[in-house]
Motif scaffolding. Structure first.
Motif, short mmCIF file in Angstrom:
data_model
loop_
_atom_site.label_atom_id
_atom_site.label_comp_id
_atom_site.label_asym_id
_atom_site.label_seq_id
_atom_site.Cartn_x
_atom_site.Cartn_y
_atom_site.Cartn_z
N THR A 123 -12.48 1.55 1.75
CA THR A 123 -11.57 1.94 2.82
C THR A 123 -11.40 3.45 2.92
O THR A 123 -11.10 3.97 4.01
CB THR A 123 -10.18 1.30 2.60
N TYR B 43 -11.95 5.33 6.41
CA TYR B 43 -10.79 5.96 7.04
C TYR B 43 -11.04 7.44 7.31
O TYR B 43 -10.83 7.93 8.43
CB TYR B 43 -9.55 5.79 6.16
N SER C 111 -13.51 8.05 10.07
CA SER C 111 -12.98 7.81 11.41
C SER C 111 -12.16 8.99 11.90
O SER C 111 -12.19 9.34 13.09
CB SER C 111 -12.13 6.54 11.42
N THR D 88 -6.40 13.18 7.49
CA THR D 88 -7.03 13.00 6.18
C THR D 88 -6.01 13.01 5.06
O THR D 88 -6.22 12.38 4.01
CB THR D 88 -8.10 14.07 5.92
N VAL E 12 -4.81 9.76 3.54
CA VAL E 12 -5.65 8.97 2.64
C VAL E 12 -4.97 8.79 1.29
O VAL E 12 -5.24 7.82 0.57
CB VAL E 12 -7.03 9.65 2.47
N LEU F 72 -3.23 5.54 1.24
CA LEU F 72 -4.16 4.43 0.99
C LEU F 72 -4.44 4.30 -0.50
O LEU F 72 -4.43 3.20 -1.04
CB LEU F 72 -5.47 4.68 1.73
#
Length: 234
Positions: free
Chosen positions: A16, A20, A23, A50, A53, A56
């Motif tokens: 992921t 991510y 993208s 960014t 992240v 995440l």
């Protein structure tokens, strides 16, 4: 705070991260190539996007080596991009800055420190203050800044500085609220952290704030939180 998908396949969770980040970078490049979006605004898309992240990595319970490796790879790519036009949408702002490089380094460092200590939320605080605090401060300052000031050669606006202060405090408080709950310490830690982060951001040059703001914010949040936790037991 319980993590999400902690029992899922590790490699699925790791995947992921590049998906991510990729993208976000792709979105920035499309904005740069096919719209009239200003280069600095394109950079802020990457800067804020960014930075998320780190959330995440926290929620997916990724191991420390993922963040460390990602930080190293991102730092290498950004250094190359200063010489080769592989990320024109990120590095085409017309000013010399190693900010993107320092940003990648800071993610690697806070992951190495706070994931190892099993206290990842302090790393989250540091990176999010840089991502959202600095990012929104720049946007607000450029669009609505009517009261400029200069410190150590840096021209800022009071509107942008106030945005940095408020957003930094909100980030610290919200992250600690998810970890500690609604305690008085939760709402106090953010005060010195926000003040220091705002001060550090105001005086940093050459993009160095992308390193000094996350590290000082994460480190101070950790120290103040531990101090207040100890004081509550006295």
């Amino acid at each position: 705070m319980p993590t999400l998908f902690a029992d899922s396949n590790l490699w699925w969770r790791i995947a992921t991260v590049p998906v991510y980040v990729g993208s976000i970078v792709l979105t920035a490049e499309l904005l740069h190539r096919y719209t009239d979006t200003a280069p600095e605004q394109v950079r802020k898309v990457v800067h804020i996007g960014t930075g998320n992240v780190i959330i995440l990595a926290w929620l997916l319970d990724l191991p420390a080596w993922v963040g460390i490796t990602s930080g190293i790879l991102a730092a290498i790519i950004t250094l190359i991009s200063y010489r080769l036009p592989i990320l024109p949408g990120v590095n085409s702002v017309g000013r010399k800055s190693l900010g993107t490089f320092f940003y990648a380094v800071s993610i690697g460092i806070v992951t190495a420190v706070f994931w190892t200590l099993d206290l990842p939320y302090f790393g989250v605080i540091g990176i999010l203050i840089m991502a959202w605090g600095d990012g929104l401060a720049a946007i607000i300052g450029q669009r609505f800044g009517k009261h400029p000031y200069t410190i150590l050669g840096n021209t800022k606006s009071w509107e942008g500085t106030l945005t940095m202060l408020i957003v930094s405090y909100a980030i610290v408080s919200l992250v600690l609220l998810t970890v500690h709950g609604n305690t008085w310490q939760t709402w106090v830690v953010g005060i010195p952290v926000a003040i220091v982060a705002t001060g550090v951001e105001s005086i940093a040059q050459w993009g160095l704030d992308n390193l000094t703001v996350p590290l000082s914010s994460a480190g101070l949040a950790f120290l103040v939180d531990r101090f207040l936790a100890g004081s509550s037991h006295l």
